[in-house]
Design a protein around this motif. Structure first.
Motif, PDB file in Angstrom:
ATOM      1  N   ALA A  56     -46.812 -14.066 -13.592  1.00 56.10           N
ATOM      2  CA  ALA A  56     -46.282 -15.397 -13.283  1.00 56.10           C
ATOM      3  C   ALA A  56     -44.909 -15.225 -12.642  1.00 56.10           C
ATOM      4  N   ASN A  57     -44.451 -16.263 -12.019  1.00 55.50           N
ATOM      5  CA  ASN A  57     -43.112 -16.230 -11.438  1.00 55.50           C
ATOM      6  C   ASN A  57     -42.070 -16.238 -12.543  1.00 55.50           C
ATOM      7  N   ASP A  58     -40.936 -15.615 -12.256  1.00 53.88           N
ATOM      8  CA  ASP A  58     -39.859 -15.522 -13.222  1.00 53.88           C
ATOM      9  C   ASP A  58     -38.553 -15.399 -12.444  1.00 53.88           C
ATOM     10  N   LYS A  59     -37.481 -15.251 -13.171  1.00 58.57           N
ATOM     11  CA  LYS A  59     -36.183 -14.990 -12.565  1.00 58.57           C
ATOM     12  C   LYS A  59     -35.337 -14.225 -13.563  1.00 58.57           C
ATOM     13  N   VAL A  60     -34.405 -13.472 -13.032  1.00 54.83           N
ATOM     14  CA  VAL A  60     -33.380 -12.839 -13.846  1.00 54.83           C
ATOM     15  C   VAL A  60     -32.143 -13.685 -13.625  1.00 54.83           C
ATOM     16  N   ALA A  61     -31.663 -14.299 -14.692  1.00 59.53           N
ATOM     17  CA  ALA A  61     -30.581 -15.281 -14.561  1.00 59.53           C
ATOM     18  C   ALA A  61     -29.486 -15.024 -15.578  1.00 59.53           C
ATOM     19  N   VAL A  62     -28.370 -15.681 -15.328  1.00 62.82           N
ATOM     20  CA  VAL A  62     -27.216 -15.564 -16.223  1.00 62.82           C
ATOM     21  C   VAL A  62     -27.600 -15.922 -17.657  1.00 62.82           C
ATOM     22  N   THR A  63     -28.564 -16.816 -17.831  1.00 64.82           N
ATOM     23  CA  THR A  63     -28.985 -17.231 -19.173  1.00 64.82           C
ATOM     24  C   THR A  63     -29.735 -16.136 -19.937  1.00 64.82           C
ATOM     25  N   ASP A  64     -30.135 -15.052 -19.248  1.00 68.27           N
ATOM     26  CA  ASP A  64     -30.798 -13.934 -19.909  1.00 68.27           C
ATOM     27  C   ASP A  64     -29.804 -13.007 -20.604  1.00 68.27           C
ATOM     28  N   PHE A  65     -28.532 -13.263 -20.418  1.00 68.48           N
ATOM     29  CA  PHE A  65     -27.482 -12.390 -20.930  1.00 68.48           C
ATOM     30  C   PHE A  65     -26.607 -13.149 -21.910  1.00 68.48           C
ATOM     31  N   LYS A  66     -25.910 -12.404 -22.776  1.00 70.32           N
ATOM     32  CA  LYS A  66     -25.101 -13.073 -23.796  1.00 70.32           C
ATOM     33  C   LYS A  66     -23.925 -13.819 -23.193  1.00 70.32           C
ATOM     34  N   ASP A  67     -23.443 -13.358 -22.033  1.00 68.41           N
ATOM     35  CA  ASP A  67     -22.350 -14.073 -21.363  1.00 68.41           C
ATOM     36  C   ASP A  67     -22.318 -13.692 -19.883  1.00 68.41           C
ATOM     37  N   LYS A  68     -21.473 -14.371 -19.144  1.00 70.20           N
ATOM     38  CA  LYS A  68     -21.391 -14.158 -17.698  1.00 70.20           C
ATOM     39  C   LYS A  68     -20.879 -12.758 -17.362  1.00 70.20           C
ATOM     40  N   GLU A  70     -21.526  -9.955 -18.972  1.00 69.95           N
ATOM     41  CA  GLU A  70     -22.649  -9.020 -19.039  1.00 69.95           C
ATOM     42  C   GLU A  70     -23.551  -9.182 -17.809  1.00 69.95           C
ATOM     43  N   PHE A  71     -23.785 -10.415 -17.376  1.00 75.41           N
ATOM     44  CA  PHE A  71     -24.589 -10.656 -16.174  1.00 75.41           C
ATOM     45  C   PHE A  71     -23.909 -10.049 -14.951  1.00 75.41           C
ATOM     46  N   ASN A  72     -22.598 -10.199 -14.845  1.00 69.38           N
ATOM     47  CA  ASN A  72     -21.873  -9.615 -13.711  1.00 69.38           C
ATOM     48  C   ASN A  72     -21.974  -8.093 -13.708  1.00 69.38           C
ATOM     49  N   ARG A  73     -21.921  -7.480 -14.888  1.00 75.02           N
ATOM     50  CA  ARG A  73     -22.114  -6.025 -14.973  1.00 75.02           C
ATOM     51  C   ARG A  73     -23.510  -5.638 -14.498  1.00 75.02           C
ATOM     52  N   PHE A  74     -24.501  -6.430 -14.901  1.00 79.18           N
ATOM     53  CA  PHE A  74     -25.878  -6.190 -14.471  1.00 79.18           C
ATOM     54  C   PHE A  74     -25.978  -6.260 -12.946  1.00 79.18           C
ATOM     55  N   ARG A  75     -25.422  -7.316 -12.345  1.00 81.27           N
ATOM     56  CA  ARG A  75     -25.468  -7.470 -10.886  1.00 81.27           C
ATOM     57  C   ARG A  75     -24.795  -6.293 -10.185  1.00 81.27           C
ATOM     58  N   LYS A  76     -23.663  -5.885 -10.693  1.00 79.25           N
ATOM     59  CA  LYS A  76     -22.922  -4.775 -10.087  1.00 79.25           C
ATOM     60  C   LYS A  76     -23.739  -3.493 -10.170  1.00 79.25           C
ATOM     61  N   LYS A  77     -24.369  -3.264 -11.326  1.00 80.43           N
ATOM     62  CA  LYS A  77     -25.195  -2.072 -11.527  1.00 80.43           C
ATOM     63  C   LYS A  77     -26.362  -2.032 -10.538  1.00 80.43           C
ATOM     64  N   GLN A  78     -26.888  -3.205 -10.179  1.00 82.10           N
ATOM     65  CA  GLN A  78     -28.011  -3.267  -9.248  1.00 82.10           C
ATOM     66  C   GLN A  78     -27.564  -3.155  -7.794  1.00 82.10           C
ATOM     67  N   GLY A  79     -26.241  -3.166  -7.569  1.00 84.09           N
ATOM     68  CA  GLY A  79     -25.719  -2.967  -6.224  1.00 84.09           C
ATOM     69  C   GLY A  79     -25.738  -4.187  -5.329  1.00 84.09           C
ATOM     70  N   PHE A  80     -25.744  -5.387  -5.911  1.00 85.86           N
ATOM     71  CA  PHE A  80     -25.734  -6.591  -5.091  1.00 85.86           C
ATOM     72  C   PHE A  80     -24.366  -6.748  -4.428  1.00 85.86           C
ATOM     73  N   PRO A  81     -24.329  -6.932  -3.105  1.00 88.82           N
ATOM     74  CA  PRO A  81     -23.043  -7.188  -2.450  1.00 88.82           C
ATOM     75  C   PRO A  81     -22.521  -8.573  -2.838  1.00 88.82           C
ATOM     76  N   ASN A  82     -21.232  -8.778  -2.683  1.00 84.89           N
ATOM     77  CA  ASN A  82     -20.612 -10.046  -3.087  1.00 84.89           C
ATOM     78  C   ASN A  82     -21.301 -11.259  -2.480  1.00 84.89           C
ATOM     79  N   GLU A  83     -21.723 -11.173  -1.225  1.00 87.46           N
ATOM     80  CA  GLU A  83     -22.363 -12.342  -0.604  1.00 87.46           C
ATOM     81  C   GLU A  83     -23.758 -12.616  -1.168  1.00 87.46           C
ATOM     82  N   LYS A  84     -24.295 -11.701  -1.950  1.00 95.09           N
ATOM     83  CA  LYS A  84     -25.609 -11.895  -2.586  1.00 95.09           C
ATOM     84  C   LYS A  84     -25.475 -12.070  -4.099  1.00 95.09           C
ATOM     85  N   ARG A  85     -24.314 -12.473  -4.534  1.00 98.75           N
ATOM     86  CA  ARG A  85     -24.088 -12.690  -5.967  1.00 98.75           C
ATOM     87  C   ARG A  85     -24.544 -14.097  -6.319  1.00 98.75           C
TER      88      ARG A  85
END
Length: 172
Positions: A56-68, A70-85
């Protein structure tokens, strides 16, 4: 093969009552109402159902993490550039995966996962970056062996762990 709402499974036992019940009694209704799509892996000679999965369709979202943070660390680890944050990223949820008891030990579960990965990376069936799964605790080692990681540092569900596979890992 994709299971359609008219397809009927007569026999399947993966050792889990809920997974068995889903493929035997509910998968076609989920397909009919477009809640998930199920795929079957059958023996070519006997026609016996060896394994199935539901997506099924899903998303990885800020709500999957205990706080913003932790989500920002996740995004950084995945290598998302700032314009794709973004606040969420597209994913496909592996809702269910069952391998019949008679077929266990033959790497069929891994083959199913590899097929799903190829559908959404190499064939680019839908714009998505991640595969997600709420893994039963006893299945966590299987998913780890297949490249899945824990979504967050803490999980409060006593039965499952939220895990993800980054499809970009297939580029390496």
């Amino acid at each position: 093969m994709r299971l359609r709402s008219t397809y009927s499974i007569k026999e399947f036992d993966c050792g889990d009552k809920d997974l068995n019940d889903f493929i035997l009694n509910r998968a076609t209704l989920f397909d009919k109402y477009r809640l998930s799509v199920s795929y079957a892996c059958s023996d070519a000679d006997s026609g016996q159902l060896l394994a199935y999965c539901s997506l099924a369709n899903d998303k990885v979202a800020v709500t999957d993490f205990k706080d913003k943070t932790e989500f920002n660390r996740f995004r950084k680890k995945q290598g998302f550039p700032n314009e794709k944050r973004l606040k969420s990223y597209p994913a496909i949820k592996l809702c269910r995966l069952g391998v019949d008891e008679r077929a266990k030990g033959h790497q069929i579960g891994t083959t199913v996962l590899d097929y799903i990965k190829s559908m959404f990376f190499f064939e680019n069936k839908a714009g998505c970056r991640f595969l997600t799964v709420d893994a039963y605790l006893k299945a966590v080692p299987f998913y780890q062996k297949n490249g899945f990681r824990f979504m967050n540092s803490e999980d409060d569900d006593p039965h499952t762990r939220l895990m993800y596979f980054d499809l970009m890992d297939l580029e390496a």
